[in-house]
Design a protein around this motif. Structure first.
Motif, PDB file in Angstrom:
ATOM      1  N   GLU A   1       0.822  -1.210   0.000  1.00  0.00           N
ATOM      2  CA  GLU A   1       0.000   0.000   0.000  1.00  0.00           C
ATOM      3  C   GLU A   1       0.853   1.256   0.000  1.00  0.00           C
ATOM      4  O   GLU A   1       0.429   2.311  -0.483  1.00  0.00           O
ATOM      5  CB  GLU A   1      -0.919  -0.014   1.225  1.00  0.00           C
ATOM      6  CG  GLU A   1      -0.163  -0.079   2.552  1.00  0.00           C
ATOM      7  CD  GLU A   1      -1.037  -0.475   3.721  1.00  0.00           C
ATOM      8  OE1 GLU A   1      -1.796   0.385   4.189  1.00  0.00           O
ATOM      9  OE2 GLU A   1      -0.962  -1.647   4.143  1.00  0.00           O
TER      10      GLU A   1
ATOM     11  N   ASP B   1       3.644   1.742  -1.769  1.00  0.00           N
ATOM     12  CA  ASP B   1       3.990   2.035  -3.166  1.00  0.00           C
ATOM     13  C   ASP B   1       2.837   2.726  -3.888  1.00  0.00           C
ATOM     14  O   ASP B   1       3.031   3.741  -4.569  1.00  0.00           O
ATOM     15  CB  ASP B   1       4.342   0.738  -3.907  1.00  0.00           C
ATOM     16  CG  ASP B   1       5.547   0.032  -3.331  1.00  0.00           C
ATOM     17  OD1 ASP B   1       6.651   0.230  -3.851  1.00  0.00           O
ATOM     18  OD2 ASP B   1       5.384  -0.728  -2.357  1.00  0.00           O
ATOM     19  N   THR B   2       1.644   2.165  -3.751  1.00  0.00           N
ATOM     20  CA  THR B   2       0.506   2.718  -4.490  1.00  0.00           C
ATOM     21  C   THR B   2       0.101   4.096  -3.964  1.00  0.00           C
ATOM     22  O   THR B   2      -0.209   4.996  -4.744  1.00  0.00           O
ATOM     23  CB  THR B   2      -0.683   1.752  -4.437  1.00  0.00           C
ATOM     24  OG1 THR B   2      -1.001   1.439  -3.073  1.00  0.00           O
ATOM     25  CG2 THR B   2      -0.354   0.454  -5.173  1.00  0.00           C
TER      26      THR B   2
ATOM     27  N   GLU C   1       2.783   6.722  -5.105  1.00  0.00           N
ATOM     28  CA  GLU C   1       2.680   7.058  -6.532  1.00  0.00           C
ATOM     29  C   GLU C   1       1.446   7.910  -6.812  1.00  0.00           C
ATOM     30  O   GLU C   1       1.509   8.853  -7.608  1.00  0.00           O
ATOM     31  CB  GLU C   1       2.677   5.814  -7.415  1.00  0.00           C
ATOM     32  CG  GLU C   1       2.671   6.192  -8.890  1.00  0.00           C
ATOM     33  CD  GLU C   1       3.004   5.054  -9.828  1.00  0.00           C
ATOM     34  OE1 GLU C   1       2.435   5.025 -10.931  1.00  0.00           O
ATOM     35  OE2 GLU C   1       3.838   4.202  -9.478  1.00  0.00           O
ATOM     36  N   ARG C   2       0.324   7.596  -6.186  1.00  0.00           N
ATOM     37  CA  ARG C   2      -0.874   8.426  -6.385  1.00  0.00           C
ATOM     38  C   ARG C   2      -0.612   9.859  -5.939  1.00  0.00           C
ATOM     39  O   ARG C   2      -1.037  10.813  -6.598  1.00  0.00           O
ATOM     40  CB  ARG C   2      -2.064   7.840  -5.608  1.00  0.00           C
ATOM     41  CG  ARG C   2      -2.667   6.603  -6.229  1.00  0.00           C
ATOM     42  CD  ARG C   2      -4.081   6.337  -5.690  1.00  0.00           C
ATOM     43  NE  ARG C   2      -4.122   6.288  -4.241  1.00  0.00           N
ATOM     44  CZ  ARG C   2      -3.960   5.183  -3.516  1.00  0.00           C
ATOM     45  NH1 ARG C   2      -3.703   4.028  -4.120  1.00  0.00           N
ATOM     46  NH2 ARG C   2      -4.028   5.220  -2.197  1.00  0.00           N
TER      47      ARG C   2
ATOM     48  N   GLU D   1       3.654   1.662 -10.680  1.00  0.00           N
ATOM     49  CA  GLU D   1       2.434   1.020 -10.180  1.00  0.00           C
ATOM     50  C   GLU D   1       1.209   1.284 -11.044  1.00  0.00           C
ATOM     51  O   GLU D   1       0.324   0.433 -11.137  1.00  0.00           O
ATOM     52  CB  GLU D   1       2.157   1.490  -8.744  1.00  0.00           C
ATOM     53  CG  GLU D   1       3.322   1.298  -7.787  1.00  0.00           C
ATOM     54  CD  GLU D   1       3.818  -0.141  -7.727  1.00  0.00           C
ATOM     55  OE1 GLU D   1       3.023  -1.067  -7.975  1.00  0.00           O
ATOM     56  OE2 GLU D   1       5.012  -0.328  -7.450  1.00  0.00           O
ATOM     57  N   TYR D   2       1.119   2.462 -11.684  1.00  0.00           N
ATOM     58  CA  TYR D   2      -0.102   2.821 -12.404  1.00  0.00           C
ATOM     59  C   TYR D   2       0.114   3.051 -13.896  1.00  0.00           C
ATOM     60  O   TYR D   2      -0.782   3.529 -14.588  1.00  0.00           O
ATOM     61  CB  TYR D   2      -0.739   4.055 -11.763  1.00  0.00           C
ATOM     62  CG  TYR D   2      -1.348   3.748 -10.410  1.00  0.00           C
ATOM     63  CD1 TYR D   2      -2.541   3.046 -10.308  1.00  0.00           C
ATOM     64  CD2 TYR D   2      -0.706   4.142  -9.236  1.00  0.00           C
ATOM     65  CE1 TYR D   2      -3.099   2.747  -9.066  1.00  0.00           C
ATOM     66  CE2 TYR D   2      -1.256   3.854  -7.993  1.00  0.00           C
ATOM     67  CZ  TYR D   2      -2.445   3.158  -7.918  1.00  0.00           C
ATOM     68  OH  TYR D   2      -2.988   2.868  -6.683  1.00  0.00           O
TER      69      TYR D   2
END
Length: 268
Positions: free
Chosen positions: A50, A52-53, A56-57, A76-77
């Motif tokens: 969580e 990492d995500t 990045e967001r 990640e995205y």
């Protein structure tokens, strides 16, 4: 100052603020690494969480708010096409396995591509509050201090980093390490390509090689090494932003022997 130079300077200032904010969030997660929800990608060694995500967001949102026409690509995205000539390359936590096992050898990474050429590279070592950054043609820095690759160290008295995590390359990497040791060198690995490249730029390692990496792992760090006076391969020209390829970086005085050890050519 031209419009392009002004636009680049604005993005550099924004990137410094964004990466420090992202690093602060990542550091908070790191303080409770053993409680995070962890998942695997391609292999059991290729992990994300969580942290990492979320990081990045945060980075993507901050960039989109300030530069809505710019493109983005992140670990990640994935890919978001923009309408401008600028494209950001993001690795929210490089060295995730180290991060998730409580080791401080991880970092947050942001690079900027202009018309297909890397022009900004930032690597933030949040555990030490070291922001490594470089701008094309303007040198490389750690916080406010200029950095350079090591001016004198050679294979026999310097530290050489070799990276690799894919079993397909075990024989190749074994041969590289064998040749490095036979040349009197010392094999090192810290688990983060971006942080290792920053350490080459700062003169801590004399060289680094790893096969089969992504652009978000290395584009920022390769610019750091180049702007610090080092020799690197041109990852974007060889591989593009969406492929996987080799990463080669070293101080110029060892480039010939380093090329022989790893079995490839580099460019100044």
């Amino acid at each position: 100052m031209t419009n392009k130079a002004r636009e680049r300077a604005n993005r550099l200032n924004a990137a410094k603020t964004i990466i420090r904010r992202a690093g602060s969030v990542a550091l908070d997660y790191f303080g409770r690494y053993d409680t995070l929800d962890v998942q695997a990608k391609r292999t059991a060694q290729d992990l994300f969480s969580e942290a990492d995500t979320h990081v990045e967001r945060l980075i993507r949102t901050a960039i989109a708010e300030q530069f809505p026409c710019d493109g983005l690509v992140g670990e990640e995205y994935g890919r978001h096409e923009g309408s401008s000539t600028w494209q950001w390359v993001i690795d929210p936590i490089d060295g995730t396995s180290c991060f998730l096992y409580g080791l401080p050898t991880w970092c947050v990474v942001i690079a900027l591509i202009e018309d297909g050429v890397p022009v900004l590279g930032l690597t933030y070592d949040a555990c030490r509050d070291h922001l490594y950054w470089a701008a094309l043609g303007e040198g490389a820095w750690r916080n406010d201090t200029p950095i350079r690759v090591h001016p004198r160290a050679v294979i026999a008295d310097g530290l050489t980093a070799i990276g690799g995590s894919n079993a397909v390359y075990s024989a190749q990497l074994g041969g590289i390490i064998e040749r490095l040791l036979a040349a009197g060198g010392s094999y090192m690995r810290n688990g983060s390509t971006a942080l290792t490249l920053a350490h080459v730029a700062a003169g801590h390692y004399v060289g680094y090689f790893q096969p089969l990496l992504n652009s978000w792992d290395c584009v920022a760090g390769l610019l750091l090494v180049s702007e610090a006076g080092g020799v690197t391969n041109d990852f974007v020209a060889e591989t593009g932003l969406y492929g996987r390829g080799d990463v080669f970086a070293c101080a110029p005085q060892i480039s010939q022997i380093m090329e022989k050890i790893v079995g490839r050519r580099a460019q100044a």
